[in-house]
Scaffold this motif. Structure first.
Motif, short mmCIF file in Angstrom:
data_model
loop_
_atom_site.label_atom_id
_atom_site.label_comp_id
_atom_site.label_asym_id
_atom_site.label_seq_id
_atom_site.Cartn_x
_atom_site.Cartn_y
_atom_site.Cartn_z
N PRO A 1 33.69 -41.46 -68.61
CA PRO A 1 32.32 -41.25 -68.12
C PRO A 1 31.36 -41.08 -69.30
CG PRO A 1 33.86 -39.68 -67.13
CD PRO A 1 34.61 -40.40 -68.22
N MET A 2 30.12 -41.41 -69.07
CA MET A 2 29.12 -41.34 -70.14
C MET A 2 28.84 -39.90 -70.57
SD MET A 2 27.60 -43.42 -71.93
CE MET A 2 27.12 -42.55 -73.40
N THR A 3 29.22 -38.95 -69.73
CA THR A 3 28.96 -37.55 -70.07
C THR A 3 30.19 -36.72 -69.74
OG1 THR A 3 28.26 -36.56 -67.98
CG2 THR A 3 26.66 -37.98 -69.07
N GLY B 1 30.49 -35.79 -65.95
CA GLY B 1 30.74 -36.80 -64.93
C GLY B 1 29.86 -38.03 -65.07
N TRP B 2 30.02 -38.94 -64.13
CA TRP B 2 29.31 -40.23 -64.19
C TRP B 2 27.88 -40.06 -63.69
CZ3 TRP B 2 31.35 -44.63 -66.24
CH2 TRP B 2 32.73 -44.65 -66.45
N PRO B 3 26.89 -40.35 -64.51
CA PRO B 3 25.50 -40.27 -64.05
C PRO B 3 25.20 -41.32 -63.00
CG PRO B 3 25.64 -40.37 -66.45
CD PRO B 3 26.99 -40.70 -65.92
N SER B 4 24.19 -41.05 -62.19
CA SER B 4 23.83 -41.99 -61.12
C SER B 4 22.96 -43.14 -61.61
CB SER B 4 23.05 -41.26 -60.03
OG SER B 4 23.74 -40.13 -59.56
N TYR B 5 22.07 -42.84 -62.55
CA TYR B 5 20.99 -43.79 -62.85
C TYR B 5 21.12 -44.36 -64.26
CZ TYR B 5 19.23 -41.25 -58.85
OH TYR B 5 19.12 -40.68 -57.61
N VAL B 6 20.56 -45.54 -64.42
CA VAL B 6 20.55 -46.16 -65.75
C VAL B 6 19.80 -45.27 -66.73
CG1 VAL B 6 19.76 -48.14 -67.09
CG2 VAL B 6 20.68 -48.49 -64.80
N GLU C 1 19.40 -42.09 -66.63
CA GLU C 1 20.19 -40.89 -66.90
C GLU C 1 21.28 -41.22 -67.93
OE1 GLU C 1 21.82 -39.45 -63.26
OE2 GLU C 1 22.88 -37.77 -64.17
#
Ligand code: FES
Lengths: 393, 137, 367
Positions: free
Chosen positions: A228-230, A233-238, A240
């Motif tokens: 995941p990018m963070t 967890g996985w963010p919802s938006y580009v 974000e």
């Protein structure tokens, strides 16, 4: 008191008298002229990402057949959805809206417009994110050769980064060795969203090769999305996701420091590309504090992280994520504590700023030529850019 | 400068330490293999009781993955944030020039000599048969 | 580079009546929870123990810098781990630093992070009852935060509704690392309950969600993990803003605890800039992100920032706003801040009052 908020220089000038506005325009034109006269080095320029049809001539018969028979295409990185406003400024799209357009557009919009002396092409191709080491290596080879033939050969102002299959340090090194003979390749490219932290020893063969060939390692925003990018967890938006890229860089920089990469490879330079800049002072203060407390765990970190970063790490300018006022930007720049850190980048075609003025006018005067020219040429020795008295000696 | 008799030398065996209050100051006396050192108990960072910290060795490294361990027990880690201080000098490891805790000169004197004075031995009677730790303030 | 000189760095918080937003109480042992657990869950605890997404039975995945991650001078003379002895906490901390209000953050054990969700919910209930019976009732200076099994919003709301009327709770306790970013809709019932009950939302650094500690996978050292933990505040806050939590819950008050604060301005600038460009993607976020942050978010100070040039600390707080910082010590953990000596900056009386007391009174609606 100026606080958290603000969106760059937007809105300035709304309440100005006409003669003030004219004066302001004249100054901007002067600054632009001075910038052009320097002959800047653009450290982050993105050519359009090649589609498979463009790469086929650069693949060997086996891999060409694999790509065709399996219908493999669409390997642009998902970190940059092609239609997203961030992925390309409107006038920097080619036919069909393709981010970056073509050679003529880049020559006109970037190289000629800013009098660019050299520009480093960072091709954000998915070969870097491939799970299969072999397919990743085959594609990285193809992209690098495509860059050499289609771009470097066609305008001598271009230089480029070497794409590598980061999942396989062994194949990555082979690719570095293969392309390093060509002096127009000046950097090794990795993604901020890697599979393992970039400081980990498993990556060290890549750094050894980079150091050997005087290639800085460029870490570019974007992710293989093997994680995941963070860490929350996985963010919802580009947006974000993109905002969180800055945090990804913080993690990677800490990993490089903590694992002792710069102790092991004392001549290595790392360039954080499209990382944002303004988070760095706070990061360094914290890293320094952390090191004072926990140094015995990583005894090879034998200097403060502040010193290490000043010697080994550089950052490209755009996106600057700057405070809303000029004095705020000057304060952040002062907090960096060094004039050596920033490298000019247009980040073409990403939409990071508007208008002509690629170097924000709030940058302190003394820093402009450092950022535009001196720092880049010192960071990238393979560009071979020498000035004035160095030429004589 | 006043000389203070702070403890019988036998009370602080090699490898051990003692915290004493002298003229309103809290001071740690350390015995490193027979040599005595005295440090201010106040950490220059946020004021933690430095001399209650752990005594550890000094670990250095030439290369990631290698740990060169030396001088066991000669570094003091602050009980709060763990900054390391060299017991022999009071200097911090992280910023030795600017960040240090005060260190005081220490000697070991025979009781016989002390009987002649002038010394401050407020806390206990001095016997001429024993040796004493004396610090200069 | 700082040659911190202690005398000059002293913040005169003495005599003020400090509100400390982060004090960690600790169980004497797991058995101390037995009186608050039903038989079934006592058996669970004895038979299987605490089970989180962590490789070890009795250690953190990244072993800490000190035993019990605590200051070495915080072990109660009467026995038990640091933070487990109220009398000693009074003597060593509350009395000597003139703490007016201390807000408890029950970090360990974590009910939220239990693999067995029903057990996690029971653990939260027990911890909440334990906080009241053993801490806030005997010591009125202490207030508590309701710990909730956040992954199960329904159970969390039930626990908030059960505990909030007890009066000694001023906050709901969450940690940064949840299985999805905290702004996601699955957690919204918790925010609604916070608004309804008027409790602040205190989000403390930490938690385990099974996800790698960094977007590039797991790091190697505690040196990295300790700092990376605090980095999580950035995507967390981005998630709250960009999912529209502050738009949907305009009365929600969020306190971010143990993340420090130097990162906040840069994140807000970055959010504002890219939000402006990408507004069509998040039309529900009607204002620039910094607007919501300034309206609804407070930053707990610990671990306080220590820039080599102290003037930079003032600039930093000016950017954030003096009304947005609340003091936290993190007592008794090793990386704690001393209320009187942590700020290497001379503060005015007004600044001291704001940061050490008044801002927290507002954030937590303290009497
Ligand atoms: S108080 Fe000693 S290291 Fe911080």
């Amino acid at each position: 008191m100026v606080a958290l908020g603000g969106t760059g220089e937007q809105g300035l000038g709304a309440a100005m008298k006409p003669d003030e506005r004219a004066e302001r325009r004249r100054k901007a034109a002067d600054r632009l002229m001075e910038f052009r006269d320097l002959g800047p080095i653009d450290c982050d320029l993105h050519p359009p990402t090649p589609r498979m049809a463009e790469l086929l001539p650069y693949l060997d018969p086996h891999w060409r057949e694999v790509m065709l028979s399996r219908g493999i295409d669409g390997l642009e990185l998902a970190s940059y959805p092609p239609g997203s406003p961030l992925s390309a400024r409107p006038e920097w799209r080619g036919p069909g809206g393709r981010p970056g357009g073509d050679l003529a557009l880049i020559q006109r919009e970037v190289l000629d417009r800013w009098g660019t002396r050299r520009a480093i092409l960072n091709c954000l191709h998915g070969s870097m994110a491939m799970f299969s080491e072999d397919m990743g290596a085959a594609l990285a080879r193809a992209v690098n050769d495509w860059i050499a033939n289609e771009w470097l050969d066609r305008d001598a102002r271009f230089a480029a980064s070497i794409l590598v299959p980061a999942r396989s340090p062994e194949l990555a090194v082979a690719e570095i060795e293969r392309r390093a003979e060509d002096a127009r390749f000046v950097q090794v490219l990795l993604l901020a969203g890697s599979e393992l932290p970039l400081g980990r020893r498993v990556h060290w063969p890549i750094y050894a090769a980079a150091e050997r060939f005087s290639l800085p390692v460029g870490i570019h925003a974007g992710s293989a999305f093997h994680q995941p990018m963070t860490s929350v967890g996985w963010p919802s938006y580009v947006v974000e996701d993109y905002v969180s890229q800055a945090t990804a860089f913080q993690h990677q920089l800490l990993s490089l420091i903590g694992e002792g990469v710069f102790t092991k490879f004392p001549r290595l330079k790392v360039v954080l590309i499209e990382s944002g800049v303004t988070w760095l002072p706070g990061f360094l203060w914290r890293a320094n504090k952390e090191w004072r407390a926990l140094r015995p765990e990583v005894p090879w970190v034998d200097r403060s992280p502040i010193e290490i970063v000043r010697e080994h790490v550089r950052l490209t300018l755009q996106p600057l994520d700057s405070p809303p006022d000029a004095s705020g930007l000057a304060a952040v720049i002062g907090q960096l504590g060094s004039d050596d850190l920033l490298l000019f980048s247009s980040d073409y075609p990403h939409w990071q700023w508007d208008g002509e003025e690629v170097l924000p006018k709030a940058l302190p005067e003394a820093l402009r030529s450092r950022i535009a020219l001196d720092n880049p040429r010192q960071t990238y020795p393979r560009l071979g850019v020498r000035l004035g008295k160095e030429c004589v000696s | 400068m006043t000389r203070h008799v702070v403890a019988p030398a036998s009370e602080i065996a090699p490898g051990s330490r003692k915290l004493v209050d002298v003229a309103g100051r809290s001071i740690g006396i350390f015995n490193l293999g027979g040599e005595f050192f005295a440090l201010s108990n106040r950490c220059p960072h946020q004021g933690g009781s430095l001399c209650l910290g752990e005594q550890v060795g000094l670990v250095l490294s030439e290369e990631p993955g290698q740990y060169r361990y030396s001088r066991p027990g000669e570094m003091l880690r602050c009980p709060w944030h763990g900054w390391e201080f060299d017991i022999r000098t009071g200097q911090s490891w992280c910023d030795p020039k600017r960040m240090r805790t005060k260190s005081y000169p220490v000697t070991v004197e025979p009781g016989e000599a002390l009987a002649k004075g002038p010394y401050q031995a407020d806390i206990f009677p001095v016997s001429i048969e024993a040796d004493y730790v004396v610090i200069d303030l | 580079m700082s040659g911190a000189v202690l005398e000059r760095s002293r913040t005169d918080a003495a005599g003020l009546g400090v509100v400390d937003c982060d004090i960690h109480p600790m169980l004497r042992s797991e058995r101390a929870l037995f009186p608050y657990l039903a038989r079934r869950w006592r058996d669970e605890l004895e038979t299987f123990g605490l089970r989180t997404r962590n490789p070890f039975v009795g250690s953190f995945a990244f072993p800490k810098a000190t035993p019990a991650l605590s200051r070495r001078d915080c072990w109660p003379p009467a026995g038990g781990p640091p933070g487990s002895d109220l009398a000693f906490m009074r003597a060593q901390y509350l009395d000597s630093y003139e703490i007016e209000t201390g807000i408890l953050q029950t970090l360990i054990p974590s009910g939220k992070d239990q693999r067995n969700p029903a057990f996690g919910a029971a653990l939260c209930r027990a911890l909440n009852d334990w906080q009241i019976a053993e801490w806030t009732e005997p010591e009125p200076r202490l207030k508590a935060a309701i710990t909730v099994p956040a992954e199960d919003a329904e159970a969390s709301v039930a626990e908030i509704e059960r505990s909030a009327p007890k009066g000694d709770f001023v906050s709901i306790f969450l940690t940064t690392r949840t299985t999805e970013p905290l702004g996601r809709k699955r957690y919204w019932p918790i925010f609604a309950a916070a608004e309804r009950t008027g409790l602040a939302l205190g989000i403390h650094t930490g938690g385990s969600n099974g996800l790698p500690m960094t977007p590039g996978g797991w790091p190697s050292f505690y040196f990295e993990e300790h700092m990376a933990n605090a980095f999580a505040m950035q995507p967390l806050l981005a998630s709250l803003v960009l999912e529209g939590v502050f738009e949907a819950f305009p009365k929600l008050r969020v306190v971010l605890i143990e993340g420090g604060f130097a990162w906040a301005p840069a994140l807000a600038w970055r959010l504002d800039k890219h939000w402006a460009r990408m507004r069509p993607e998040v039309p529900h976020v009607r204002h620039p992100p910094s607007f919501y942050i300034r309206r609804q978010v407070w930053f707990a100070t610990q671990p306080v920032e220590e820039p080599p040039d102290r003037a930079d600390l003032r600039t930093l707080i000016d950017w954030i706003g003096w009304e947005r910082l609340v003091f936290a010590s993190d007592y008794p953990h090793w990386d704690m801040d001393d209320p009187q000596r942590a700020f290497k900056l001379a503060l005015s009386e007004g600044e001291t009052q704001a940061v050490f007391r008044d801002n927290a009174r507002l954030a937590y609606r303290l009497p």
